[in-house]
Design a protein around this motif. Structure first.
Motif, PDB file in Angstrom:
ATOM      1  N   ARG A  56       0.681  -1.095  -0.240  1.00  0.00           N
ATOM      2  CA  ARG A  56       0.296   0.342   0.286  1.00  0.00           C
ATOM      3  C   ARG A  56       0.616   1.790   0.401  1.00  0.00           C
ATOM      4  O   ARG A  56       0.666   1.953  -0.872  1.00  0.00           O
ATOM      5  CB  ARG A  56      -0.909   0.091   1.571  1.00  0.00           C
ATOM      6  N   THR A  57       1.645   1.689   1.093  1.00  0.00           N
ATOM      7  CA  THR A  57       3.040   2.767   0.814  1.00  0.00           C
ATOM      8  C   THR A  57       3.223   2.686  -0.493  1.00  0.00           C
ATOM      9  O   THR A  57       3.368   3.508  -1.005  1.00  0.00           O
ATOM     10  CB  THR A  57       4.181   1.867   2.036  1.00  0.00           C
ATOM     11  N   ALA A  58       4.213   2.139  -0.832  1.00  0.00           N
ATOM     12  CA  ALA A  58       5.226   1.493  -2.490  1.00  0.00           C
ATOM     13  C   ALA A  58       3.274   2.147  -3.254  1.00  0.00           C
ATOM     14  O   ALA A  58       4.294   3.002  -3.781  1.00  0.00           O
ATOM     15  CB  ALA A  58       5.469   0.685  -2.866  1.00  0.00           C
ATOM     16  N   ALA A  59       2.967   1.836  -3.076  1.00  0.00           N
ATOM     17  CA  ALA A  59       1.551   1.557  -4.382  1.00  0.00           C
ATOM     18  C   ALA A  59       1.266   3.420  -4.085  1.00  0.00           C
ATOM     19  O   ALA A  59       0.951   4.140  -5.243  1.00  0.00           O
ATOM     20  CB  ALA A  59       0.578   0.989  -3.839  1.00  0.00           C
ATOM     21  N   ALA A  60       1.302   4.009  -2.770  1.00  0.00           N
ATOM     22  CA  ALA A  60       0.688   5.466  -3.124  1.00  0.00           C
ATOM     23  C   ALA A  60       2.054   6.349  -3.440  1.00  0.00           C
ATOM     24  O   ALA A  60       1.762   7.788  -4.331  1.00  0.00           O
ATOM     25  CB  ALA A  60       0.484   5.733  -1.166  1.00  0.00           C
TER      26      ALA A  60
END
Ligand SMILES: NC(=O)c1ccc[n+]([C@@H]2O[C@H](COP(=O)([O-])OP(=O)(O)OC[C@H]3O[C@@H](n4cnc5c(N)ncnc54)[C@H](OP(=O)(O)O)[C@@H]3O)[C@@H](O)[C@H]2O)c1
Length: 252
Positions: A56-60
């Motif tokens: 999630r962090t990477a995608a954001a």
């Protein structure tokens, strides 16, 4: 002697504009850096990884089109992921996995089978699924290492495993054509994986490499990402292995 002032850069379209990149193992390290670089070149990116929070962090951060959290070694989950992909995609990069440095003579037959087949089985599985998913001229890009170029104590089974990948890549390039298949063989890259493997020895290893490497610095994920995006965009490249190690294999 006088020099002409350097010319202004020629404006160009982003190299991957309108294209889609899938990174299997894209929430950290080389995969995430490649997603970042591909986004900057106009691509939509789809990221996978096992840890949903990290994903999630990477995608954001990169503005990913979508994500999927699963273990790439789980064949059924991998197949489900491919069934749900928009088709066709332009590029698939496989960065999931990690090397084993177990001493050869300390491994029993099952451990050796797992170590040897791990990277190659995942590459083959993704290649089979890529056949119906990647558009002609798009790429399947695999990650290996330079360990087999100069076998030395401490590398254990890793050189034997990486030695298989260039031949596998060449064979896949013939069978998957007109999809292009290439392999990046990296030396030390300063990623979370390297940090995990080296633990307290990470800073010392960085220092050692800065002193020894012809490039005078350590290789970072963005270096590998730039090579990966070049391979995606240069349609003459297939069946080949590209070393990126800052000259590490020349100096031991
Ligand atoms: N770093 C180096 O010095 C170096 C050198 C030569 C070759 N390589 C190879 O390059 C590749 C990438 O390395 P890296 O250093 O970027 O590693 P990294 O920092 O650990 O990043 C690996 C990425 O892949 C994901 N991943 C790992 N195993 C997975 C699995 N089974 N299923 C799905 N996702 C998985 C990780 O997320 P989760 O953990 O959340 O799944 C993470 O997003 C590896 O194959 C490695 O062996 C690395």
């Amino acid at each position: 002697m006088s020099f002409e002032p350097s010319a202004a850069p020629v404006p160009r379209d982003p190299a991957l504009l309108g294209q889609t990149l899938v990174v299997i193992g894209g929430s950290a390290g080389i995969g995430l850096a490649t997603a970042r670089h591909a986004r900057a070149e106009g691509a939509a990116v789809i990221l996978t990884g096992r840890d949903p929070e990290r994903l999630r962090t990477a995608a954001a951060e990169v503005g990913a089109l979508s994500t999927a959290a699963f273990d790439a070694d789980d064949s059924a989950a991998l197949q489900r992921f491919f069934q749900n992909l928009p088709s066709p995609v332009d590029h698939i990069m496989v960065t999931a996995g990690h090397p084993s440095y177990r001493r050869l003579l300390d491994m029993d037959a099952d451990q050796a089978r797992r170590a040897i087949s791990g990277h190659t089985a995942l590459a083959l599985e993704v290649a089979r699924l890529a056949a119906g998913t990647v558009r002609p001229g798009g790429t399947l890009l695999l990650l290996g290492g330079t360990g087999a170029r100069r076998v030395r104590a401490g590398l254990g089974i890793a050189p034997a495993v990486t030695a298989a990948l260039p031949a596998l890549t060449a064979g896949l390039a013939l069978e998957l054509a007109p999809v292009r298949v290439n392999l990046i063989a990296a030396g030390f890259v300063d990623t979370p994986l390297s940090a995990r493997l080296l633990g307290d020895g990470l800073d010392a290893r960085r220092e050692e490499l800065r002193a020894a490497l012809p490039i005078g610095r350590v290789v970072v994920p963005a270096d590998v990402a730039a090579l990966a995006v070049h391979i995606m965009t240069n349609t003459a490249l297939t069946g080949a292995t590209y070393d990126i190690d800052g000259g590490q294999q020349l100096v031991g």
